[in-house]
Design an enzyme around this catalytic site. Sequence first.
Site, PDB file in Angstrom:
ATOM      1  N   ALA A  50       0.957  -1.292  -0.071  1.00  0.00           N
ATOM      2  CA  ALA A  50       0.000   0.083   0.015  1.00  0.00           C
ATOM      3  C   ALA A  50       0.938   1.244   0.016  1.00  0.00           C
ATOM      4  O   ALA A  50       2.154   1.024   0.393  1.00  0.00           O
ATOM      5  CB  ALA A  50      -0.849  -0.027   1.359  1.00  0.00           C
ATOM      6  N   LYS A  51       0.425   2.235  -0.350  1.00  0.00           N
ATOM      7  CA  LYS A  51       1.022   3.759  -0.134  1.00  0.00           C
ATOM      8  C   LYS A  51      -0.080   4.699   0.150  1.00  0.00           C
ATOM      9  O   LYS A  51      -1.038   4.502  -0.469  1.00  0.00           O
ATOM     10  CB  LYS A  51       1.866   4.003  -1.316  1.00  0.00           C
ATOM     11  CG  LYS A  51       3.201   4.535  -0.938  1.00  0.00           C
ATOM     12  CD  LYS A  51       4.030   3.829  -0.299  1.00  0.00           C
ATOM     13  CE  LYS A  51       5.440   4.661   0.164  1.00  0.00           C
ATOM     14  NZ  LYS A  51       6.332   3.803   0.619  1.00  0.00           N
ATOM     15  N   GLY A  52       0.595   5.670   0.764  1.00  0.00           N
ATOM     16  CA  GLY A  52      -0.556   6.860   0.748  1.00  0.00           C
ATOM     17  C   GLY A  52       0.122   8.265   0.788  1.00  0.00           C
ATOM     18  O   GLY A  52       1.367   8.117   0.802  1.00  0.00           O
TER      19      GLY A  52
END
Length: 418
Positions: free
Chosen positions: A106-108
């Site tokens: 994931a990444k944000g």
Amino acid sequence: MSIYIGPVFDMARQQFELIADHLAIPADERPRLLYPKRAVAVSCPIHRDDGTTAVFQGYRVQHHLTLGPTKGGTRFALSVDIGEVAALAVWMSWKCALAGLPYGGAKGGITVDPRALSLRELEALSRRYMQEMIPFVGPHIDVMAPDMGTNEQVMAWFMDTYSMYQGRTVTEIVTGKPVATGGTLGRREATGRGVIHLAERALHLQGIAPTGATAIVQGFGNVGSVAAITAVERGMTVLGVSDHTACYFDPKGLDIAALAQHAATHGVLAGYSTEALFDPAELLAQRCDVLVPAAMERVITPDLAARLQCRVLAEGANGPTTPDADRVLEQRPEIFVIPDILCNAGGVVVSYFEWVQDLQQFFWTEAEVRDRLNQILDRSFAQVMARAHQDGVSTRTAAMAIGVEKVRDAKRMRGLFP
Ligand code: NAD
């Protein structure tokens, strides 16, 4: 899938297609492996110190849910857009799978220059971002961590905000927290230390003794500064360092402890010295044994790849080498490339340790953290070397092939629902 656009996602897509060709993955199976399962875009309003209201755009991309919760950092930078975040999430997936962690990637991030905010504004924005993300994250859904522009303090605010909404303390919602709030010993240093640990392995294979070897580091944030400090601890001489404000190079070696002290006091490298100032565009092309890009993506272009004078390219940053530059490096066997998904995996490995410790409320010593980290890095390094040898491919292709294959195998065994 047209929302995933931009140069960084194009790079992740090109890399994936190369691996998919190498693994002979049928065309109809590829989109399921490449495109993210979920992408969330949020608007985060905050009160500015001057009384006005400002709205910042935030994102979170969860790449696949096949192996467990998703895991990945949160970036605060002006470059952040959905394509960049998605590419970083995709790379996280291959990285976690290569290291054998039970996570999808994931990444944000938020499109913001965090240095342009006051501390109060930064706290307000961090808390609002986490609050907006609450429906989409959780200790068994998606676990955040720091990345460019965020740090332990931001993780503490994330954890506190999530906990306030739950009505209890949920330390396992983020990793990279301060030790005093449920963080693990050794997380802050994990990525940079891992980079140098693997660089030493690669130096040995190149017939170079780490003691007395020379290094150059681009980026002096979490990853770059710890890599430089660790390199010195291992007996290396660091010839050059840079951040977004200054670049220093001295063929006799820099005083890394003094530079780290300066950066801790002033937040940047600028103002340290006028004598060793150097052209940042030329830093990476200088002769050295270990070159550590530890700032951002796409800095090693084909032109620069042809001019590199290092023996080991230790990719501390995510995606520092473009696919075109990779093709140049494949023609330069004298340079040993430790690809990003292997080289900087120390961060997510110790984040995994932190999550495990928080879930169990049973904490390890720093020596235990370090030993277990080195075991996983050594195992991954050996697997990548064996695969590169077996398939006759570059270390990057080998590393990514292992990661993609593990995700693919799990998807095939689980089947397609319904
Ligand atoms: P950070 O925000 O702590 O530091 C980034 C550094 O890069 C700063 O010193 C900044 O000044 C410098 N920089 C920015 N633009 C630059 C430029 N044009 N030239 C030279 N330096 C420049 O970020 P970080 O956490 O150290 O992350 C750095 C890289 O490592 C990113 O690619 C990130 O995705 C990757 N990474 C970080 C971790 C982690 O645990 N923090 C783990 C894996 C990978």
